[in-house]
Scaffold this motif. Sequence first.
Motif, PDB file in Angstrom:
ATOM      1  N   CYS A 240     -18.320 -15.971  45.329  1.00 41.87           N
ATOM      2  CA  CYS A 240     -19.681 -15.451  45.481  1.00 41.87           C
ATOM      3  C   CYS A 240     -19.690 -13.929  45.383  1.00 41.87           C
ATOM      4  O   CYS A 240     -20.660 -13.337  44.899  1.00 41.87           O
ATOM      5  CB  CYS A 240     -20.262 -15.887  46.828  1.00 41.87           C
ATOM      6  N   ARG A 241     -18.623 -13.307  45.835  1.00 47.51           N
ATOM      7  CA  ARG A 241     -18.532 -11.850  45.761  1.00 47.51           C
ATOM      8  C   ARG A 241     -18.293 -11.388  44.325  1.00 47.51           C
ATOM      9  O   ARG A 241     -18.822 -10.350  43.892  1.00 47.51           O
ATOM     10  CB  ARG A 241     -17.392 -11.347  46.652  1.00 47.51           C
ATOM     11  N   LEU A 242     -17.515 -12.169  43.560  1.00 47.08           N
ATOM     12  CA  LEU A 242     -17.131 -11.774  42.206  1.00 47.08           C
ATOM     13  C   LEU A 242     -18.174 -12.126  41.150  1.00 47.08           C
ATOM     14  O   LEU A 242     -18.319 -11.399  40.153  1.00 47.08           O
ATOM     15  CB  LEU A 242     -15.796 -12.434  41.829  1.00 47.08           C
ATOM     16  N   LEU A 243     -18.884 -13.214  41.331  1.00 46.54           N
ATOM     17  CA  LEU A 243     -19.784 -13.721  40.293  1.00 46.54           C
ATOM     18  C   LEU A 243     -20.872 -12.746  39.837  1.00 46.54           C
ATOM     19  O   LEU A 243     -21.164 -12.683  38.636  1.00 46.54           O
ATOM     20  CB  LEU A 243     -20.422 -15.039  40.750  1.00 46.54           C
ATOM     21  N   ARG A 251     -12.952 -16.636  34.278  1.00 46.35           N
ATOM     22  CA  ARG A 251     -12.095 -15.631  34.902  1.00 46.35           C
ATOM     23  C   ARG A 251     -12.233 -15.642  36.421  1.00 46.35           C
ATOM     24  O   ARG A 251     -11.262 -15.418  37.143  1.00 46.35           O
ATOM     25  CB  ARG A 251     -12.430 -14.243  34.353  1.00 46.35           C
ATOM     26  N   VAL A 252     -13.444 -15.884  36.905  1.00 47.66           N
ATOM     27  CA  VAL A 252     -13.651 -15.990  38.345  1.00 47.66           C
ATOM     28  C   VAL A 252     -12.897 -17.205  38.881  1.00 47.66           C
ATOM     29  O   VAL A 252     -12.304 -17.165  39.967  1.00 47.66           O
ATOM     30  CB  VAL A 252     -15.151 -16.096  38.684  1.00 47.66           C
ATOM     31  N   ALA A 253     -12.910 -18.293  38.113  1.00 46.36           N
ATOM     32  CA  ALA A 253     -12.175 -19.497  38.511  1.00 46.36           C
ATOM     33  C   ALA A 253     -10.690 -19.200  38.662  1.00 46.36           C
ATOM     34  O   ALA A 253     -10.045 -19.636  39.626  1.00 46.36           O
ATOM     35  CB  ALA A 253     -12.393 -20.602  37.473  1.00 46.36           C
ATOM     36  N   GLN A 278     -25.842 -21.144  37.841  1.00 42.94           N
ATOM     37  CA  GLN A 278     -27.145 -21.115  38.514  1.00 42.94           C
ATOM     38  C   GLN A 278     -27.165 -20.024  39.591  1.00 42.94           C
ATOM     39  O   GLN A 278     -28.191 -19.377  39.816  1.00 42.94           O
ATOM     40  CB  GLN A 278     -27.448 -22.479  39.139  1.00 42.94           C
ATOM     41  N   TYR A 279     -26.025 -19.827  40.236  1.00 44.42           N
ATOM     42  CA  TYR A 279     -25.914 -18.765  41.245  1.00 44.42           C
ATOM     43  C   TYR A 279     -26.142 -17.403  40.603  1.00 44.42           C
ATOM     44  O   TYR A 279     -26.888 -16.565  41.123  1.00 44.42           O
ATOM     45  CB  TYR A 279     -24.526 -18.837  41.883  1.00 44.42           C
ATOM     46  N   LEU A 283     -29.337 -14.738  41.233  1.00 41.47           N
ATOM     47  CA  LEU A 283     -29.157 -13.340  41.598  1.00 41.47           C
ATOM     48  C   LEU A 283     -29.827 -12.420  40.582  1.00 41.47           C
ATOM     49  O   LEU A 283     -30.434 -11.418  40.943  1.00 41.47           O
ATOM     50  CB  LEU A 283     -27.664 -13.013  41.693  1.00 41.47           C
ATOM     51  N   ALA A 284     -29.715 -12.778  39.299  1.00 45.26           N
ATOM     52  CA  ALA A 284     -30.340 -11.968  38.250  1.00 45.26           C
ATOM     53  C   ALA A 284     -31.855 -11.974  38.400  1.00 45.26           C
ATOM     54  O   ALA A 284     -32.527 -10.950  38.230  1.00 45.26           O
ATOM     55  CB  ALA A 284     -29.941 -12.496  36.873  1.00 45.26           C
TER      56      ALA A 284
END
Length: 304
Positions: A240-243, A251-253, A278-279, A283-284
């Motif tokens: 959640c911090r990286l996304l 890459r986040v995975a 979707q997260y 945020l966007a």
Amino acid sequence: MSTIVVGMGMVIAMGSGSEPGERKEGQRARRPASVARPCASAAREECAGFFAANGISTPSTLFDTLSDTYCFAKNRAGQFVWGNRLLQEQHALADVKDILGKTDHDFFRRDIADRIRADDLAVMETGVTVKNKLEVIDGGNGELTWLFTTKAPIRNREGAIVGIEGFSRDARRSQDTIAPFHEFKACIEYVQEHLAENISIDHLAKLSCMSLSTFERKFKEHFSLTPKQYVLHMKVHEACRLLPGANSIARVALATGFGGQSYFTKQFRSIVGITPKQYQLALAAGRAGNAPSFHRKGNHVEAS
């Protein structure tokens, strides 16, 4: 109007990174500062009159003498209606009254504030007091803050729940409180430092000098999660911090030790309730001034 159902104590809202931000309600467009200030002022005035309006005594000034405990009270909207002096100092506020009308989203990273809000909603919905819940919060500088939080509903003169009050004891400031958790310190720090790896529960047990069965039993007693669940939550928390700033979900995975994007998406959705994509979109939308508003329904928090 779209609805996002988010479970397991996590919800989606506007903002990204570690910087606090103002929370927008509904689908409103961004308003000029000259228009927003009177609204913020009105919110502060309403919060200042919260206790009198509900026939409740104002918290004692003795709470301002506490050196290891943050005390707070919020209305049903999640706005602070009171906070003690240590809370003021923690958030670098010039005056204790400066906290009035603000929410946790003004002080914490978005995913952390969302988690706190979900906990608050659960207490107000059930009317059940939560005692000494351990919260491990990443302050954004790599240091973990250990808090033991107790929350209870606030009732007005008629007995209706109108908010929430509580206190969080900072374990760093009160070492006696954290003493029972010292045996897990090494394994918690190991998890934090090795989120990109496949973490062995057996290795965590050895770090804590316990057999696997004893470790799993005692860990769940203290954290209300199995070690495996805790590791998963920490990995998702890091995701959640990286996304928000990531160009590639794959890459986040990898950065959070999930390996393939498909497996990451499945595990992320099991915790957050929506996919990583979707997260990011939620945020966007928040940054564009179209952040969803929040309410609780059943065992979930919904954004609409």
